[in-house]
Enzyme design. Structure first.
Site: not given
Lengths: 333, 693
Positions: B434, B478, B494
């Protein structure tokens, strides 16, 4: 001067309070040989440790609150609850117990005598202490689950000081059982008579001592352990071994004892007036010793306490009668 | 003592002098040693190794004394040890901090005191210090597992004290006896404990206390590609959430914690390195105006585990009412005190409400700023994109398509990057997790002139069916991006979803879990065995239990208490509370009273026996009482003498009773006797009524 007066006043006040308490106690817990413990005669109060424990719980609560920590608070609540449960356990450890004391206790002055108390219980009880008021010695008892059915009991020690027939005040029965947070106690008057004889003082059987033992004899005075004995009797269990006729035993005639003429033919009078001391208590002490000696030697003797006479005999009852007379003797009579 | 003729049945008890010297029986002594071992094992995690060594040595010494190998030390030796220990503590107090120094001191006193038990008071002190040590262990850990251990520890501690009052002369070798006794005391104390816990007023802290200092865990305020890898290794619980309504879909569970707006070419960091106090002071000067909220809120309770940080976790746009929590301009939440113990808070989130519809120039510039000379390739790519598309959203789509279509991969073990170069990641290695994606994406956006920032937090969570809640673990950490679009405000993008859609749809795939488990070295962590179905089920059951504990016991606070009391007893008032407490305590006392009384043996007597006992009590009322030593006949004679009116009937009653009691009778023989007994009893009762006292 002023201070001394104040002190005196204070003392008087204190003893007044004490007296008031005693009167109240006598009313609340009357004297009786058999006592059952219940909420009427039991008192309960936190011990020093109990108070320290409470303080500790408060500190924990503050800690928990300051940290806003529920677990620590939970612990402090738990300890408070425990305190309350222990209070009840402490009470029930004594409540329901029945105590039966002996009616009288016999012993010598300046000696440790014991008051036997029988304990009747329907459950196990722990760490019960017994002591007489103002006595430095205590005794600890417990009734175990296994011993419930059978009788158990305690001997409560009492260090005697003076002779006489008196009651010794109350017995404190107490227990800090469970966790020592509470002391549950009572003061019981068992209505028990203490018959305390004078402390025996050894008196050597010298010529001086013999002056005390006027022997009413027609003929000549005999040495007490003279060789010419009057007759031989078969040995009875308990007779002093010094009187066994060893020669006869060696010859195979069996165990015989020598009965001295003096114990048979003459009557010995032990007289208080003849004791070798000017102090009346000391005189009584010597006499107490002699009485026992005579009893042990199975000799007949009479007692003369300034005119109060006890006729010669050598039974155990006679012995106790003589000793009792010594215990209660007062000069006035 | 020739005249002291004792009753043979009476056994002679030991005679002691007052005050008694402390002589612990060996049962108590060994129990004490065991309780100390348990107490120390609970606080062990907080103690330094040299203190632990010292404690171990002292305990060994003590057990050697108990076993009879050594003598007790003279107090001079103990004094020297105490002084040396205190000097060592004073030296290390700088690094330990106030709280831990106190705990060390307590533990040190606890172990030394055992070697010097002279009076009864010493013993009592020792017990209290032990309990205090247990309490201080609770500052650091409040989980259900730990609390259960503590209950056991307290049981042992109480049983030490309990055993002190047992078995003075009877050497009952059985250790279970004091344990059982203490357990009974504990159980009887529990109801009142619960009532006090529920109703006793909760107070605000009286004064500031030293907080537990520990290494901060969880997200940090700076992040570089590769950083979150450390977190992903860990399976520790971060927080748990239970929704009361409108549970969002899994792919909407983006728990925001930190907003990172500064980029220095290597790492992303918070707005500036200001301390929490500065942030709070600044907030008071410039209160923020939130957008009017839209739509219905999603309400949920978060129970956060200690992180020793200030950041909280919530879904945007979050509203809280608790006084110690503040809402920051970047829509994150912050506590005034670091989270040093489990903390619970309730959030209402308006998921539809936009963030910052208008952006002032300063903010805009901050979210566009990029250092010169870094990642030239990405910058060039951004400029090409900007030339191609005018629409911001088209550029975003284009970048996401790029990530989706080119051979990017999602992995927890990415190849290392030289100097945290995003160019290297985006154009060469193309493997990362991430942070790599969020960093590159945000960089691209800024280079293309779209205000963008990196947001870190947690994504998703494990749903627990038994407790209806989500558990969020460290490996759920995250990072994602937020871009500012005119008319929409900050919008979450995202980029990880583009490369690994299942990560944001269902959480970790089993392949990822295997990667994660391989990184995790803690073999005792049940998380590592989630592929074993029954073990996983067991783990979830345990976790649900721990959750309820945390929620109802650890999370019980002033507000909950008020709610609960209002619900049960109507409007709250102080006198009501007092009455409830008084009643509760009274009823518990009564209960304890009754349970203690029922300990007595109450045999179920047959009627004939009951009749005789009734007769006895009737006679006792008239002043004639039977003493235990008296035989039946003797007593009957006594009754005949003092109460001649009932003498004859009582004598007959007594005789039949004796026969029934002591003779082995067949049923036929018994019948007439019983009839007679009944008849005598009736006669006796009639007669005794006529007697006046």
């Amino acid at each position: 001067m002023m201070v001394a007066q104040k002190m005196k006043k204070k003392q008087a006040q204190f003893s007044f309070l004490q007296q008031g308490f005693n009167t109240w106690l006598n009313k609340r817990i009357p004297a009786s040989a058999q006592q059952q413990l219940n909420s009427r005669n039991l008192f309960i109060f936190p011990t020093r440790f109990g108070f320290a424990y409470l303080l500790f719980v408060i500190v924990l609560f503050l800690l928990g609150t300051n940290y806003q920590n529920n677990l620590i608070m939970l612990l402090s609540y738990f300890l408070v609850s425990l305190f309350i449960s222990v209070m009840l356990h402490s009470f029930f450890n004594l409540s329901g117990l029945t105590l039966i004391a002996k009616k009288e206790v016999k012993g010598f002055a300046e000696d440790r005598v014991f008051l036997p108390i029988k304990l009747l219980s329907d459950k196990a009880r722990f760490a019960i202490t017994f002591n007489f008021e103002k006595q430095k010695v205590i005794t600890v008892a417990e009734i175990l689950p296994s011993a419930m059915a059978t009788d158990s009991g305690v001997l409560v020690p009492y260090d005697t000081v003076k002779r006489g027939v008196y009651s010794t005040g109350r017995v404190k029965v107490a227990s800090e059982y469970a966790l020592g947070l509470f002391t549950c106690w009572t003061k019981l008057d068992f209505d028990c008579q203490f018959i305390i004889y004078p402390k025996p003082l050894a008196l050597k059987l010298t010529a001086q001592a013999h002056e005390g033992q006027e022997q009413e004899q027609q003929g000549h005075a005999l040495e007490q352990h003279g060789d010419d004995f009057y007759q031989l009797k078969t040995y009875q269990k308990g007779e002093p071994l010094t009187q066994v006729a060893w020669k006869q035993l060696a010859k195979g005639q069996g165990m015989l004892t020598k009965s001295y003429q003096s114990t048979q033919g003459s009557e010995t009078w032990l007289k208080l007036a003849n004791m070798p001391s000017s102090d009346i208590e000391k005189k009584l002490a010597y006499l107490c010793y002699l009485i026992q000696q005579y009893y042990h030697n199975d000799q007949r003797f009479g007692l003369d306490l300034y005119g109060t006479l006890i006729e010669p005999d050598h039974s155990k009852a006679h012995l106790e009668q003589c000793l009792y007379a010594l215990a209660v003797f007062s000069k006035v009579s | 003592m020739i005249f002291n003729t004792h009753n043979k049945a009476i056994k002679v008890n030991e005679v002691k002098t007052i005050p008694p010297s402390l002589a612990l029986n060996s049962t108590t002594h060994w129990l004490l040693l065991v309780s100390q071992l348990i107490n120390f094992s609970l606080i062990m995690a907080q103690l330094t190794s040299w203190m632990l060594a010292l404690i171990a040595l002292c305990l060994l010494w003590q057990s050697a004394i108990l076993a009879g190998l050594f003598k007790r030390p003279v107090s001079g030796v103990l004094f020297i040890i105490a002084i040396l220990g205190c000097i060592a503590l004073a030296i290390s107090s700088q690094t330990l901090g106030l709280l831990l120094t106190m705990v060390h001191l307590l533990a040190f006193a606890y172990v030394l005191k055992t070697l010097e038990l002279k009076k009864r008071g010493d013993f009592y002190q020792l017990i209290l210090i032990g309990l205090f040590l247990n309490a201080s262990a609770m500052i650091f850990d409040q989980s259900l597992a730990f609390a259960s251990l503590l209950i056991f520890a307290i049981l042992v501690n109480v049983s030490v004290l309990f055993s002190f009052f047992l078995l003075h002369e009877n050497n009952l070798q059985d250790y279970s006896f004091p344990l059982k006794g203490a357990a009974k005391l504990l159980l009887q104390s529990i109801p009142l404990t619960i009532i006090l816990f529920i109703v006793f007023p909760r107070l605000a802290p009286f004064w500031q206390v030293p907080l537990a200092k520990s290494a901060k865990t969880g997200l940090s305020e700076q992040i570089a590609p590769g950083d979150i890898a450390q977190l992903i290794k860990s399976s520790d619980l971060v927080f748990r959430v239970s929704f009361s309504n409108n549970t969002p879909a899994f792919n909407q569970l983006y728990w925001r914690a930190l907003v990172l707006e500064n980029y220095d070419g290597k790492q992303w960091s918070r707005l500036s390195e200001r301390s929490v106090e500065d942030v709070l002071a600044n907030l008071e000067l410039n209160p923020i105006n939130y957008q009017a909220t839209q739509g219905e809120s999603t309400v949920y309770q978060v129970i956060a585990e200690p992180s020793y940080q200030h950041w909280l976790y919530a879904l945007p746009v979050a509203q809280v009412t608790q006084a110690q929590i503040v809402m920051l301009p970047d829509y994150t939440l912050l506590t005034k005190q670091p989270i040093t113990q489990t903390m619970s808070y309730t959030v209402g989130s308006y998921l539809q409400t936009p963030m910052d519809l208008s952006l002032n120039e300063g903010k805009k510039a901050r979210n566009l700023a990029l250092p010169e000379q870094v990642n030239p390739k990405l910058r060039a790519k951004a400029q090409t994109l900007r030339a191609q598309y005018h629409n911001d959203e088209a550029i975003i789509q284009q970048v996401l398509n790029d990530i989706r279509q080119k051979s990017f991969s999602y992995t927890l073990k990415p190849p290392p990057l030289i100097n945290n170069s995003l160019d290297q990641f985006y154009f060469e290695t193309r493997a990362g997790f991430c942070v790599h994606y969020a960093s590159s994406f945000t960089f691209l956006m800024r280079a293309a002139g779209i205000p963008a920032r990196v947001v870190t937090g947690y994504m998703g969570g494990e749903y627990n069916r038994n407790g209806n809640y989500y558990s969020i673990y460290q490996y759920d950490a995250h990072a994602w991006s937020e871009v500012w679009l005119a008319g929409k405000g900050w919008v979450r993008v995202d980029p990880t979803a583009a490369v690994s859609p299942e990560r944001v749809e269902q959480g970790f795939s089993s392949a990822l879990f295997q990667q994660q488990a391989a990184l995790n070295t803690d073999i005792f962590n049940l998380q590592n065995y989630r592929h074993i179905a029954w073990l996983n089920f067991f783990r979830q059951q345990l976790d649900a239990l721990d959750y309820q504990w945390t929620r109802w016991v650890i999370g019980y606070n002033n507000k909950r208490q008020l709610d609960l009391l209002n619900r049960w007893f109507g409007h709250f008032s102080l006198w009501k509370l007092a009455t409830i407490m008084a009643l509760a305590i009274a009823s518990i006392l009564l209960w304890l009273w009754l349970t203690n009384r029922s300990q007595k043996i109450k045999p179920n007597y047959p009627l004939w026996q009951k009749n005789y006992l009734t007769a006895l009590s009737l006679l006792a009322d008239k002043g004639v009482q039977k003493v235990p030593q008296q035989s039946f006949d003797e007593f009957a004679e006594q009754v005949m003498k003092y109460l001649p009116k009932v003498g004859v009937s009582f004598k007959k009653l007594s005789q039949t009773y004796k026969k029934l009691h002591y003779q082995a009778l067949s049923a036929e023989e018994k019948q007439p006797l019983l009839a007679k007994h009944r008849q005598y009893f009736k006669q006796f009762k009639r007669q005794i009524k006529t007697i006046k006292k």
